[in-house]
Each structure stands twice: as C-alpha cells, then as structure tokens.
Design a protein around this motif. Structure first.
Motif, PDB file in Angstrom:
ATOM      1  N   SER A   1       0.826  -1.205   0.000  1.00  6.38           N
ATOM      2  CA  SER A   1       0.000   0.000   0.000  1.00  6.38           C
ATOM      3  C   SER A   1       0.859   1.254   0.000  1.00  6.38           C
ATOM      4  O   SER A   1       0.383   2.342   0.197  1.00  6.38           O
ATOM      5  CB  SER A   1      -0.913   0.005   1.224  1.00  6.38           C
ATOM      6  OG  SER A   1      -0.118   0.054   2.388  1.00  6.38           O
ATOM      7  N   GLU A   2       2.145   1.037  -0.241  1.00  2.11           N
ATOM      8  CA  GLU A   2       3.033   2.187  -0.219  1.00  2.11           C
ATOM      9  C   GLU A   2       3.837   2.302  -1.501  1.00  2.11           C
ATOM     10  O   GLU A   2       3.988   1.347  -2.251  1.00  2.11           O
ATOM     11  CB  GLU A   2       4.022   2.050   0.947  1.00  2.11           C
ATOM     12  CG  GLU A   2       3.358   2.106   2.282  1.00  2.11           C
ATOM     13  CD  GLU A   2       4.378   1.892   3.390  1.00  2.11           C
ATOM     14  OE1 GLU A   2       5.203   0.972   3.256  1.00  2.11           O
ATOM     15  OE2 GLU A   2       4.349   2.657   4.364  1.00  2.11           O
TER      16      GLU A   2
ATOM     17  N   ARG B   1       9.305   5.948   2.121  1.00  2.93           N
ATOM     18  CA  ARG B   1       8.043   5.311   1.790  1.00  2.93           C
ATOM     19  C   ARG B   1       6.932   6.337   1.942  1.00  2.93           C
ATOM     20  O   ARG B   1       6.981   7.174   2.815  1.00  2.93           O
ATOM     21  CB  ARG B   1       7.742   4.191   2.795  1.00  2.93           C
ATOM     22  CG  ARG B   1       8.866   3.217   2.951  1.00  2.93           C
ATOM     23  CD  ARG B   1       8.500   2.198   4.008  1.00  2.93           C
ATOM     24  NE  ARG B   1       9.228   0.969   3.755  1.00  2.93           N
ATOM     25  CZ  ARG B   1       8.679  -0.137   3.268  1.00  2.93           C
ATOM     26  NH1 ARG B   1       7.380  -0.181   3.013  1.00  2.93           N
ATOM     27  NH2 ARG B   1       9.412  -1.200   3.039  1.00  2.93           N
ATOM     28  N   PHE B   2       5.954   6.236   1.105  1.00  4.45           N
ATOM     29  CA  PHE B   2       4.740   6.999   1.417  1.00  4.45           C
ATOM     30  C   PHE B   2       3.526   6.227   0.952  1.00  4.45           C
ATOM     31  O   PHE B   2       3.598   5.442   0.004  1.00  4.45           O
ATOM     32  CB  PHE B   2       4.784   8.413   0.831  1.00  4.45           C
ATOM     33  CG  PHE B   2       4.843   8.486  -0.654  1.00  4.45           C
ATOM     34  CD1 PHE B   2       3.678   8.543  -1.400  1.00  4.45           C
ATOM     35  CD2 PHE B   2       6.058   8.514  -1.306  1.00  4.45           C
ATOM     36  CE1 PHE B   2       3.733   8.627  -2.767  1.00  4.45           C
ATOM     37  CE2 PHE B   2       6.119   8.590  -2.695  1.00  4.45           C
ATOM     38  CZ  PHE B   2       4.948   8.648  -3.422  1.00  4.45           C
ATOM     39  N   PRO B   3       2.418   6.437   1.634  1.00  4.56           N
ATOM     40  CA  PRO B   3       1.213   5.669   1.309  1.00  4.56           C
ATOM     41  C   PRO B   3       0.589   6.152   0.007  1.00  4.56           C
ATOM     42  O   PRO B   3       0.698   7.321  -0.343  1.00  4.56           O
ATOM     43  CB  PRO B   3       0.282   5.961   2.483  1.00  4.56           C
ATOM     44  CG  PRO B   3       0.755   7.251   3.046  1.00  4.56           C
ATOM     45  CD  PRO B   3       2.220   7.327   2.786  1.00  4.56           C
ATOM     46  N   ARG B   4      -0.033   5.233  -0.675  1.00  5.13           N
ATOM     47  CA  ARG B   4      -0.655   5.601  -1.943  1.00  5.13           C
ATOM     48  C   ARG B   4      -1.642   6.739  -1.819  1.00  5.13           C
ATOM     49  O   ARG B   4      -1.802   7.529  -2.729  1.00  5.13           O
ATOM     50  CB  ARG B   4      -1.491   4.428  -2.461  1.00  5.13           C
ATOM     51  CG  ARG B   4      -0.709   3.263  -2.866  1.00  5.13           C
ATOM     52  CD  ARG B   4      -1.672   2.373  -3.568  1.00  5.13           C
ATOM     53  NE  ARG B   4      -1.271   0.994  -3.421  1.00  5.13           N
ATOM     54  CZ  ARG B   4      -1.808   0.018  -4.121  1.00  5.13           C
ATOM     55  NH1 ARG B   4      -2.785   0.282  -4.953  1.00  5.13           N
ATOM     56  NH2 ARG B   4      -1.395  -1.197  -3.964  1.00  5.13           N
TER      57      ARG B   4
END
Lengths: 245, 245
Positions: free
Chosen positions: A48-49, A105-108
DNA sequence: CGCTATCTTGATATGAATCAATAGCTGTGG
DNA sequence: CCACAGCTATTGATTCATATCAAGATAGCG
C-alpha cells in the motif's frame, strides 16, 4: 526542502513551484536504510506504499519456476518505485536492494491527494510512468530480437544513460554494482555466457570491466551494435496543465 | 454518450459520474478508419495525439537492423494508445492496424485539461498506464526466461485475459487475427519455429488453431506451462481522489 | 483459375545452456 | 598475519533449442 532527491529529480523535468515542492517534499519522509541483498517487498505482497530511492541501487525482479530470475528494472536515486504496484493491490514483482539503499516510503493515498491538489504533478507522474513503459519496451526489443552481445551492450548503455541523466555528467566510466549473474538475469542469459561475452567484448575493445567498474571504451560502436536510442534526456511537458498556486 | 467504447471500458474500473463521462466522451471524437496493415504512425514521428481504439486490433511494433521486428503490444477495443508517445515528442514505436480498425484521435492537450478538471480520471489514467507497464514486464519475464512453448502459451493467455476483461465472457475460443510471423515477432521466435511449436502444442492437446481462431483446449495446463498470472481483472482504486462534480 | 501470402516440413548450422572443474577475491576469526 | 569459507569469475566439453536455408503444399482472393 530541496535536499529531497525526488524534488531534485522532478526539477530536472519541470520548474516546480514552491507549493509543488512542498507537496513532494511532504511525500518523502521517513528515510529508511536497507542492506544490500535485503528484500523491500515480495512478489505477491499486499503493498500500500510507494518508494522513492534516495541513495543506492534497488532492482525489481520476478522469479520463475526453476528458480530462475528475471530482473525487470534497476532503480536509482530519485526513482519512484511502486509503479507496478499501484494499479493492483498485489505487487507484480519483488523489490530488492542491489547495494545498501536509503528509501522513503509513502502511502498511496498521499498520491491521491497530490493528484487532487496539483494536477501538473499528476501529469508529471503520468509522464514518468510512461518513461518506465518505454524503458521496458526497449528492453523487450533487445531480449526478443537480438543476440547476447547486443543485449549486454544495450543494458550497459541504458544504465549509463539513466545515470548520466541524473548526474548531468557524461563519463565513460560507470559503477555497476552487479555480478555476472545479475547481468545475466537482466538480459536473459546465463552467468557463464555473460562471462564469455564480456571477455569477447573486452577483446574487441568495446568495454572494460573491473569489479563493479565498467568503462565504455568505444561507445559509438556499442551504440551501433545495440541499436541503442537514448530517450532519457527530457520529458515533453507541453501538454501539462498549468501549475496551481 | 455511453456508446463510447472508452466510457464503457473505464466504467468497468470505476463508476463514472455524468460529468466524468462527459469529459471522456468529449475526448473521443472524429472516429477514423484504417485498413488492415496500414500504419497509424511511425517510430520516430512527432506525435501530438493520442488514440483510442474503437473497433479492431492495432499493434505497436519496432524494427531492428536486419529487418527484424518486435511486436511490443496489442491494442483492443477501449485501449488508449500513445501511451508510449506521451512522455516524449517522438514516438518510440510504430502503430499498425492488425485488422481494419476504427480509432479516435485527440490532442494531448485535451488530456491536460482532463487532469486539471477531473483528478480522479487522472488517477485512473495513471493506473491504466501502470497496467501497461505490468503487461510489458510480464512479457519481459516470458521472453527472458522461458522457452518457446511457454512464451506462446503466455501470449495466448494474456490476449485471452485482456479480451475477456473487455467482453466479460469467458470463452475458451478466441479470435486472434495474427499470422505465425506476427506471433513470432511478438514472442521473439521465427515463424518456422512458431509453426512447429503450435503443432506440438496441438498434439499435446493444449490448444487448437484454425485460421484466426484459437481454442484454449486445456487452459489449466497452459497456465501451468506459462506460469501465467492474470492481472487484468480489476484495478485497485482505493487511493484515488474523490470524483469532482 | 491462377497469384500471392501463409503455412508445413526437412536438413543443417549456431548461439546459448548445462555440466563440471578450477581459480581468484574478500572478509572473518584464530 | 595466515588460513579457511564462501562468493564470484574463468574456462572447457557437451547438449539442446532455435535459427537458417530450402522446397513444397494450401488457401484465400481477385
């Protein structure tokens, strides 16, 4: 804010507004280090990232039955990964650190926000995703329709082109921290055969390889051999919507 | 408005709002017919438009020195082409009509407008572009690391999966209007070898081929042989921004 | 009813895989 | 500082998949 390598990268394509820079820098948090060889995520994982490569090399790979491996793409500083994972929940390929790497990282969902507030960035992401498709298509051409030596030449040239696009330099010497097995898995050949081809290419004074250092000795002939086309210099942004405040 | 095949296609992934439908239908104008074999645009052309396939098959191909050809991708009804051409001005591959086709052209700038006014559609385009990358990556894996029979099986299954995703049906019989040379150019094999492999696969009761009609006789075994993963069923839209009025 | 594109089949050649053994490095611990 | 362990690279012998060359056979099409 501008120590974000992603900002630096995007600025190469577009003059970002402060607000856009902010939005991007906001995506890029929590830098995290992985050691060479470790797996960032696995084929089939529920991802999800998205990842931004800060430093080092990562690669996408996929495994086949008999333990075979195909390397799909290499990811350098400033690259956005997750690419593949964004259309579907399950990752289509594994991401592995080829050297020690630092990634953010970053969430969608953060991407969704960006699309909402910064349409021009959305267009840029779209264009970058197309660059990825084109890179894959070029690789496909090489694998489908050329023999080993040309495949290797192609790989070397395309790595060089991408690294040069990032560094701005034009050095014939590039660091490729890959083993012969890695090279083989990238171009669809055996490690043994890669070895022989590299020897031949060295004898023919096309390249020189020493550990992880590769020198493109006769680049024109390599380009000719691989029928290489460098496409990574610039993006056509003429169709992008205007930047929003 | 809803006779737009592109609307139909996008509606499969998302419940479009009337306003979104309008925006899309607006893109899809000036349908134009091309005869089988004609070239819609050529590698290297300066392309400023995108295409939506209305009806028929098109394909992207690229040529290599010795007159060799690599087919990169097939495009069916509802597909967006130009994909490759959007990041750069010059087309990276040629587009050729594999059958008689009807396509709609629209200028890239129209896409920019859409990104501006309909962020959710921008996200959808982005996701579709990622599907393309994934398709290419799957093809790459097949070409790099499997033998002829598995490559063919892979191609057949992936075409079937894409056509089924559009039609909604699940028929083992699919129409593939391609010659053995075309198949070879898609999977990186000679026409002669394709012929032999098809014969073998027929003997092994995996498939049946008759003119342009292909029957997947033993689909489970084909899937096993090709290590095929069908990814074309759904898109993960959970991260998309909300639709705008 | 031929013409041309496509398909079929055989004989041979070749690039690359596989199997196998050895040699070189690199780092680690005694 | 040496010795050993474990990757990585080198090289040879052999096999296998696929290309190439060549010659018919079919089949759609005007």
């Amino acid at each position: 804010m501008s120590d974000s390598c992603f900002v630096v990268r995007l600025n190469r394509y577009l003059d970002l507004t402060p607000s856009e820079m902010n939005a991007i820098a906001h995506l890029e948090r929590e830098p995290r280090e992985y050691h060479s060889g470790s797996t960032l995520w696995q084929e089939g994982d529920d991802v999800s990232e998205l990842l931004i490569v800060h430093h080092g090399w990562a690669l996408s790979e996929t495994r086949l039955p008999a333990g075979k491996r195909q390397i799909l793409r290499f990811h350098f500083s400033g690259d956005l990964i997750g690419a593949s994972g964004i259309a579907f929940r399950d990752a289509a390929s594994s991401i592995v650190a080829a050297t020690d790497v630092v990634v953010c990282r970053f969430p969608r969902s953060a991407l969704g926000d960006t699309f909402n507030t910064h349409p021009r960035l959305a267009a840029l992401f779209f264009a970058m995703s197309q660059m990825e498709s084109i890179d894959l298509a070029d690789r496909l051409r090489a694998l489908g329709r050329s023999e080993g030596k040309a495949r290797l030449a192609n790989l070397f040239l395309s790595i060089a082109a991408r690294m040069r696009a990032v560094s701005g330099e034009n050095n014939p010497v590039i660091r490729i921290p890959l083993t012969q097995s890695d090279l083989g898995d990238a171009v669809g050949l055996t490690q043994v055969h890669v070895n022989r081809l590299i020897r031949q290419m060295t004898e023919e004074k096309l390249i020189t390889r020493n550990r992880s250092t590769l020198t493109l000795v006769d680049e024109p002939r390599l380009i000719e051999l691989a029928r290489f086309v460098d496409r990574f210099s610039a993006i056509d942004s003429s169709w992008f919507p205007a930047a929003k405040a």
